[in-house]
Design a protein around this motif. Sequence first.
Motif, PDB file in Angstrom:
ATOM      1  N   LEU A  32       9.768  71.540   1.244  1.00 50.90           N
ATOM      2  CA  LEU A  32      10.525  70.782   0.522  1.00 50.90           C
ATOM      3  C   LEU A  32      10.939  69.578   1.219  1.00 50.90           C
ATOM      4  CD1 LEU A  32      12.387  69.924  -1.912  1.00 50.90           C
ATOM      5  CD2 LEU A  32      14.280  71.290  -0.929  1.00 50.90           C
ATOM      6  N   ASP A  33      11.384  69.800   2.536  1.00 50.72           N
ATOM      7  CA  ASP A  33      11.645  68.610   3.647  1.00 50.72           C
ATOM      8  C   ASP A  33      10.474  67.585   3.856  1.00 50.72           C
ATOM      9  OD1 ASP A  33      14.281  69.068   3.528  1.00 50.72           O
ATOM     10  OD2 ASP A  33      14.343  69.858   5.656  1.00 50.72           O
ATOM     11  N   ALA A  34       9.280  68.128   3.862  1.00 50.28           N
ATOM     12  CA  ALA A  34       7.985  67.454   3.998  1.00 50.28           C
ATOM     13  C   ALA A  34       7.699  66.530   2.604  1.00 50.28           C
ATOM     14  CB  ALA A  34       6.830  68.139   4.288  1.00 50.28           C
ATOM     15  N   HIS A  35       8.008  67.235   1.504  1.00 49.25           N
ATOM     16  CA  HIS A  35       7.698  66.512   0.107  1.00 49.25           C
ATOM     17  C   HIS A  35       8.721  65.473   0.102  1.00 49.25           C
ATOM     18  CE1 HIS A  35       7.288  66.116  -4.070  1.00 49.25           C
ATOM     19  NE2 HIS A  35       8.476  66.262  -4.189  1.00 49.25           N
ATOM     20  N   ILE A  36       9.969  65.539   0.494  1.00 51.89           N
ATOM     21  CA  ILE A  36      10.943  64.436   0.482  1.00 51.89           C
ATOM     22  C   ILE A  36      10.621  63.337   1.130  1.00 51.89           C
ATOM     23  CG2 ILE A  36      12.828  65.748  -0.938  1.00 51.89           C
ATOM     24  CD1 ILE A  36      14.309  65.605   1.718  1.00 51.89           C
ATOM     25  N   ARG A  37       9.993  63.603   2.313  1.00 53.46           N
ATOM     26  CA  ARG A  37       9.609  62.638   3.208  1.00 53.46           C
ATOM     27  C   ARG A  37       8.318  61.889   2.680  1.00 53.46           C
ATOM     28  NH1 ARG A  37      13.110  65.891   5.547  1.00 53.46           N
ATOM     29  NH2 ARG A  37      14.444  65.100   7.172  1.00 53.46           N
ATOM     30  N   HIS A  38       7.620  62.186   1.647  1.00 50.90           N
ATOM     31  CA  HIS A  38       6.372  61.642   1.067  1.00 50.90           C
ATOM     32  C   HIS A  38       5.451  62.086   1.847  1.00 50.90           C
ATOM     33  CE1 HIS A  38       9.052  59.188  -1.699  1.00 50.90           C
ATOM     34  NE2 HIS A  38       9.611  59.072  -0.831  1.00 50.90           N
ATOM     35  N   LEU A  39       5.361  63.094   2.531  1.00 52.03           N
ATOM     36  CA  LEU A  39       4.201  63.843   3.115  1.00 52.03           C
ATOM     37  C   LEU A  39       3.375  64.646   2.280  1.00 52.03           C
ATOM     38  CD1 LEU A  39       6.044  64.852   6.574  1.00 52.03           C
ATOM     39  CD2 LEU A  39       4.419  62.991   6.231  1.00 52.03           C
ATOM     40  N   GLU A  40       2.124  64.545   2.421  1.00 49.40           N
ATOM     41  CA  GLU A  40       1.375  65.560   1.723  1.00 49.40           C
ATOM     42  C   GLU A  40       1.369  67.104   2.354  1.00 49.40           C
ATOM     43  OE1 GLU A  40      -3.027  64.539   0.688  1.00 49.40           O
ATOM     44  OE2 GLU A  40      -2.431  62.528   1.325  1.00 49.40           O
ATOM     45  N   VAL A  41       1.063  68.166   1.580  1.00 48.46           N
ATOM     46  CA  VAL A  41       1.487  69.316   2.109  1.00 48.46           C
ATOM     47  C   VAL A  41       0.498  70.311   1.680  1.00 48.46           C
ATOM     48  CG1 VAL A  41       3.274  71.133   2.310  1.00 48.46           C
ATOM     49  CG2 VAL A  41       3.990  68.911   2.244  1.00 48.46           C
ATOM     50  N   THR A  42      -0.051  70.995   2.470  1.00 46.95           N
ATOM     51  CA  THR A  42      -1.108  72.159   2.319  1.00 46.95           C
ATOM     52  C   THR A  42      -0.584  73.250   3.007  1.00 46.95           C
ATOM     53  OG1 THR A  42      -2.900  70.454   2.271  1.00 46.95           O
ATOM     54  CG2 THR A  42      -3.277  72.713   2.565  1.00 46.95           C
ATOM     55  N   VAL A  43      -0.620  74.374   2.252  1.00 48.07           N
ATOM     56  CA  VAL A  43      -0.052  75.717   2.938  1.00 48.07           C
ATOM     57  C   VAL A  43      -1.202  76.735   2.477  1.00 48.07           C
ATOM     58  CG1 VAL A  43       1.643  77.397   2.531  1.00 48.07           C
ATOM     59  CG2 VAL A  43       2.193  75.187   2.056  1.00 48.07           C
ATOM     60  N   PRO A  44      -1.879  77.134   3.679  1.00 48.82           N
ATOM     61  CA  PRO A  44      -3.093  78.340   3.423  1.00 48.82           C
ATOM     62  C   PRO A  44      -2.104  79.583   3.044  1.00 48.82           C
ATOM     63  CG  PRO A  44      -2.642  77.819   5.883  1.00 48.82           C
ATOM     64  CD  PRO A  44      -1.683  76.824   4.956  1.00 48.82           C
ATOM     65  N   LYS A  45      -2.308  80.094   2.039  1.00 51.05           N
ATOM     66  CA  LYS A  45      -1.526  81.198   1.339  1.00 51.05           C
ATOM     67  C   LYS A  45      -2.020  82.790   2.439  1.00 51.05           C
ATOM     68  CE  LYS A  45      -4.983  82.118  -2.206  1.00 51.05           C
ATOM     69  NZ  LYS A  45      -4.979  81.961  -3.567  1.00 51.05           N
ATOM     70  N   ASP A  46      -3.026  82.516   3.072  1.00 48.50           N
ATOM     71  CA  ASP A  46      -3.345  83.672   4.071  1.00 48.50           C
ATOM     72  C   ASP A  46      -2.829  83.262   5.431  1.00 48.50           C
ATOM     73  OD1 ASP A  46      -5.202  81.511   4.182  1.00 48.50           O
ATOM     74  OD2 ASP A  46      -6.938  82.870   4.496  1.00 48.50           O
ATOM     75  N   GLY A  47      -2.255  82.094   5.799  1.00 49.52           N
ATOM     76  CA  GLY A  47      -1.738  81.920   7.006  1.00 49.52           C
ATOM     77  C   GLY A  47      -0.208  81.651   7.005  1.00 49.52           C
ATOM     78  N   VAL A  48       0.273  82.354   6.235  1.00 44.07           N
ATOM     79  CA  VAL A  48       1.846  82.499   6.137  1.00 44.07           C
ATOM     80  C   VAL A  48       2.253  83.828   5.888  1.00 44.07           C
ATOM     81  CG1 VAL A  48       2.476  80.113   5.407  1.00 44.07           C
ATOM     82  CG2 VAL A  48       1.948  81.611   3.785  1.00 44.07           C
ATOM     83  N   ALA A  49       3.285  84.317   6.540  1.00 43.28           N
ATOM     84  CA  ALA A  49       3.704  85.639   6.561  1.00 43.28           C
ATOM     85  C   ALA A  49       5.313  85.796   5.917  1.00 43.28           C
ATOM     86  CB  ALA A  49       3.794  86.110   7.843  1.00 43.28           C
ATOM     87  N   SER A  50       5.336  86.976   5.464  1.00 47.56           N
ATOM     88  CA  SER A  50       6.860  86.915   4.422  1.00 47.56           C
ATOM     89  C   SER A  50       7.218  88.331   4.926  1.00 47.56           C
ATOM     90  CB  SER A  50       6.396  87.014   3.009  1.00 47.56           C
ATOM     91  OG  SER A  50       5.618  88.323   2.482  1.00 47.56           O
TER      92      SER A  50
END
Length: 188
Positions: free
Chosen positions: A138-156
Amino acid sequence: MRGPEERTSGCALIVIDMINTYDHEDAELLVPSVRRIVPVLADLIGRARGADVPVIYANDNFGLWRSHHGELVDTALARPHADLIEPITPDDESLFVVKARHSVFYETPLAYLLDRLGVGHVVLSGQVTEQCVLYSALDAHIRHLEVTVPKDGVASIHPHLESAALEMMERNMGARITTAKEIGFALH
């Protein structure tokens, strides 16, 4: 700082909170998910380094206000889950931002650092998808940065919240949700 229209198309890989001792609440729920992503992250970090893409570790300081990143790494490597740290340990070229709250941007120099590096696109990886990764997106988005998230590279901690967080990042923040293998780092 540059405005969004002035940013270059540079990319950076942000590794969130992966330098961890895993002696906190919910660690027993988190560790299996982390164990799954470590090999993916190790490959992603290696590919970013090979393409000369900045790898920036943004990590909690766990309330150790006198510590520095080397001390955080050493402490994590001395704990029982060192096997989760060793494959993704920062190298001498890695950048490190210490954070105190959920977002990698909140009261850290990360926005300034990205601007100085000419980065307009961040790849967010690490933990926890439904907390720090979501708020950082969210903070990247409001700073006008493009965001990519690898769904297999994040843990929950909670898989059902991870799914919701990934959907929110895609739908509400325009993030590209993909797999780590689909991320191509161009040589800089």
